[in-house]
Each structure stands twice: as structure tokens, then as C-alpha cells.
Design a protein around this motif. Structure first.
Motif, short mmCIF file in Angstrom:
data_model
loop_
_atom_site.label_atom_id
_atom_site.label_comp_id
_atom_site.label_asym_id
_atom_site.label_seq_id
_atom_site.Cartn_x
_atom_site.Cartn_y
_atom_site.Cartn_z
N VAL A 14 0.87 -1.32 -0.01
CA VAL A 14 0.06 -0.06 0.02
C VAL A 14 0.75 1.21 -0.17
O VAL A 14 0.38 2.48 -0.20
CB VAL A 14 -0.84 -0.01 1.17
N SER A 15 2.20 1.20 0.29
CA SER A 15 3.18 2.27 0.27
C SER A 15 4.30 1.71 0.51
O SER A 15 4.61 0.48 0.42
CB SER A 15 2.79 3.25 1.58
N ASN A 143 6.90 10.80 2.63
CA ASN A 143 5.63 11.12 2.13
C ASN A 143 5.30 9.40 1.59
O ASN A 143 4.41 8.88 1.46
CB ASN A 143 5.27 12.06 0.94
N VAL A 146 3.32 6.72 3.50
CA VAL A 146 2.01 7.21 3.63
C VAL A 146 1.13 6.48 2.75
O VAL A 146 0.90 6.89 1.71
CB VAL A 146 1.58 8.56 4.05
N PRO A 147 0.05 5.54 3.24
CA PRO A 147 -0.82 4.88 2.21
C PRO A 147 -1.57 5.71 1.76
O PRO A 147 -2.13 6.81 2.63
CB PRO A 147 -1.26 3.69 2.83
N ASP A 148 -2.33 5.62 0.69
CA ASP A 148 -3.44 6.47 0.25
C ASP A 148 -4.63 5.77 0.93
O ASP A 148 -5.18 4.76 0.80
CB ASP A 148 -3.59 6.40 -1.15
N ARG A 149 -5.40 6.64 1.66
CA ARG A 149 -6.36 6.02 2.68
C ARG A 149 -7.76 6.98 2.70
O ARG A 149 -7.90 8.04 2.54
CB ARG A 149 -6.23 6.07 4.25
N THR A 150 -9.01 6.11 2.51
CA THR A 150 -10.27 6.57 2.48
C THR A 150 -10.57 7.63 3.61
O THR A 150 -11.11 8.62 3.66
CB THR A 150 -11.51 5.77 2.51
N PHE A 152 -8.51 9.75 4.93
CA PHE A 152 -8.21 11.27 5.04
C PHE A 152 -9.21 11.80 4.33
O PHE A 152 -9.11 13.22 4.61
CB PHE A 152 -6.86 11.14 3.93
N GLY A 153 -10.26 11.51 3.61
CA GLY A 153 -11.12 12.15 2.88
C GLY A 153 -12.43 12.29 3.79
O GLY A 153 -13.37 13.27 3.93
N THR A 157 -7.54 15.86 8.12
CA THR A 157 -6.31 15.04 8.02
C THR A 157 -4.90 16.09 8.12
O THR A 157 -5.15 16.87 7.06
CB THR A 157 -6.18 14.06 7.15
N ALA A 166 5.84 16.06 2.46
CA ALA A 166 4.45 16.28 2.56
C ALA A 166 3.96 17.03 3.69
O ALA A 166 4.46 16.76 4.76
CB ALA A 166 3.51 14.98 2.39
#
Ligand SMILES: Cc1cc2nc3c(=O)[nH]c(=O)nc-3n(C[C@H](O)[C@H](O)[C@H](O)COP(=O)(O)OP(=O)(O)OC[C@H]3O[C@@H](n4cnc5c(N)ncnc54)[C@H](O)[C@@H]3O)c2cc1C
Ligand code: FES
Length: 258
Positions: A14-15, A143, A146-150, A152-153, A157, A166
Motif C-alpha cells: 500500500v506504500s 511521504n 503514507v498509504p492512500d486512505r479513504t 483522509f477524506g 487530516t 508532504a
């Protein structure tokens, strides 16, 4: 605690250096809570001999799957990265004391660093699901890890990286003190990550006279309270506490920070 042989649903990077594994969770067993953990017997052979502890990084009620976000580090985690969907893993779960529910009068500030990202992301998702406002701080060396995660939306964050790739160039506590808007409010801190980060968050929270919960990671032997292999120094007459049974989540004031 249950002993189960769980079918792996997915296991992918994932990262940089981090993977997420999702596995079946029995429908008749209550979901594990954020901060609680499980142990995995990684191999049927003697090496690695000890089960390895991992925190839950999420739970999907519709699919009845649990997940873990893990870093490839040594023998066990390298072996875990090779496991394929459809294979089984041997798990003891859930273990340990989870994060408590946040107090109603305070804004939960969630702080994740390194291998502490999984349980904190899970806590963020649960608070969002319960309609509770929270702020998430994610600290990393760079950066790429850091995985791209839902999540964060879903919740506000804030990122902090040591190399400035980042967010704030610095630590999560640097990012925290920059947020004067938040510091005007009553806060309650929930942190998981490397010990220096936990110590800094504890000092920051106590300087403001706020409640702070830390999830401590310690090398473990039995993971069920029998060997004292996971002991951490605590304040008071007991002197030591077992991370596997009395933790991993502690009121940060209990820990004897050195
Ligand atoms: C309650 C708890 C929850 C955890 N949750 C997660 C998680 O969600 N994701 C994740 O990636 N890891 C987590 N860990 C750490 C994880 O157990 C170790 O990374 C893993 O056991 C390493 O095994 P290995 O054989 O790959 O590495 P090893 O060869 O055993 O060790 C490789 C390196 O990692 C360090 N290390 C080993 N165990 C730990 C530990 N417990 N804490 C800190 N450093 C350690 C060693 O000192 C060594 O430098 C957790 C640990 C605990 C106690
Ligand atoms: S690992 Fe054995 S007592 Fe905690």
C-alpha cells in the motif's frame, strides 16, 4: 480470545515498505475494537518460532473481514508479504485493551506514526462512522510510506514529514503546535507510533492538562500475560505493566517516560 484459521482475502503493498492484509472474520464473533491486536503464527516451521502481534487496521461489517497494515521488517513480516489470497493464517484474537471511547466534551485528536498508522486509521474510521468529529495527524519520515486512505477524506487530516515531502516539515508535535485553532478547544489525544513520538505527544498533552492515550508497541513473547516479555516501566508501586494484557493502550500518565 479466539483461535482461528482465517482465509486471506487480499494482501498487497500500500506504500513504500507497507502492506495491508484482509482476512475473514467469523460472523458470530464481535468485531475487534481499534487498539486491540492479534497474534499470527507466521510459519508452521520453527522459524520464526514466536507468534507476531499486529493491531487491527479496519473492519468491514458487510464483508465480515478484518485487516492489518504492516511494515515489512524482518523474518516474519517478509514471510507475511508472500501470503496469497485463498491461503489461511493462524490467529489468536482479539487481545489487549483497546482505545476508550472519547469523552463527549473534548475533540479527539488522533496521532499516527509508522506502524501505528493501522490502529489509528481504524479509530478514525470508527469515529467517522459514529458521526463524531475528529482530527487526524499522520507523521512519517517521508511521504512515500503514507498509504492512500479513504479516512483522509472522511476526517480532517494533517500530515507531517521529517523530510518535508508532504505537509508540515517536522514532527507531528510541530504540526500540532501550529494548529492554534485546535489548541483553543478541549482536546483528547489518541496516539500510536514510535516511542519518541508517544513521549512528545504525552509531554505536549500534559503541558495543556489534557487526557492522552498511547498505544505502546513492545516485542512480545506469549502475548497472553504469562512471560513478562513485554513489560514496560510504569509509575507507582507496580513498577511494570504487561503491554499484552494491561495495554497496549495506556493513559500516558501511567508510563514512566525516560
Ligand atoms: C500490540 C502491538 C501491535 C503491533 N501492531 C503492528 C501493526 O499494526 N503493524 C506493524 O507493522 N507492526 C505492528 N507491530 C510490530 C510487529 O509485531 C513487528 O513489526 C513484527 O513482530 C516484526 O516481526 P519480524 O519477524 O518481521 O521482524 P523481527 O526480525 O522480529 O524484527 C525486525 C525489527 O523490528 C523491530 N521490532 C520487532 N518487534 C517490534 C515491536 N513489537 N515493536 C517495535 N519494533 C519491533 C525489531 O527490533 C527489529 O529491529 C505491533 C506490535 C505490538 C506489540
Ligand atoms: S508477552 Fe508474555 S506477558 Fe506479555
Amino acid at each position: 480470545m479466539i483461535h482461528l484459521t482465517a482465509k486471506i482475502r487480499s494482501n498487497s503493498p500500500v506504500s513504500d515498505g507497507y502492506f495491508e492484509m484482509t482476512f475473514d472474520w467469523p460472523c458470530d464473533v464481535p468485531p475487534p475494537l481499534p487498539g486491540s491486536f492479534f497474534t499470527v503464527r507466521v510459519s508452521e516451521y520453527a522459524i520464526p518460532l514466536l507468534r507476531r502481534p499486529f493491531a487491527f487496521s479496519g473492519f468491514d461489517r458487510e464483508q465480515s473481514t478484518a485487516s492489518m497494515l504492516y511494515e515489512r521488517r524482518g523474518t516474519a513480516t517478509r514471510q507475511l508479504t508472500t501470503r496469497l489470497p485463498g491461503e489461511s493464517i493462524d490467529i489468536l484474537a482479539p487481545l489487549g485493551v483497546p482505545f476508550p471511547s472519547p469523552r463527549s466534551e473534548a475533540l479527539p485528536v488522533l496521532i499516527a506514526g509508522g506502524i501505528g498508522m493501522g490502529p489509528i486509521f481504524y479509530l478514525a474510521a470508527e469515529l467517522y462512522g459514529a458521526g463524531q468529529e475528529a482530527v487526524l495527524f499522520v507523521g512519517a519520515r517521508t511521504n512515500g510510506i503514507v498509504p492512500d486512505r479513504t479516512e483522509f477524506g472522511l476526517v480532517q487530516t494533517v500530515f507531517a514529514t521529517d523530510d518535508g515531502s508532504a505537509g508540515v516539515h517536522g514532527t507531528v508535535t510541530d504540526a500540532l503546535v501550529n494548529r492554534t485553532d485546535l489548541l483553543e478547544r478541549r482536546l483528547e489525544y489518541f496516539a500510536c507510533g514510535p516511542l519518541p513520538m508517544l513521549r512528545a505527544v504525552h509531554q505536549h498533552a500534559k503541558a495543556r492538562n489534557e487526557m492522552c492515550w498511547v498505544s505502546v508497541e513492545q516485542t512480545m513473547g506469549c502475548a497472553v500475560g504469562a512471560c513478562m516479555g513485554c513489560a514496560v516501566r510504569v509509575r507507582g508501586p507496580a513498577e511494570f505493566a504487561r503491554v499484552c494484557t494491561e495495554g497496549p493502550v495506556f493513559d500516558s500518565e501511567e508510563i514512566a517516560w525516560t
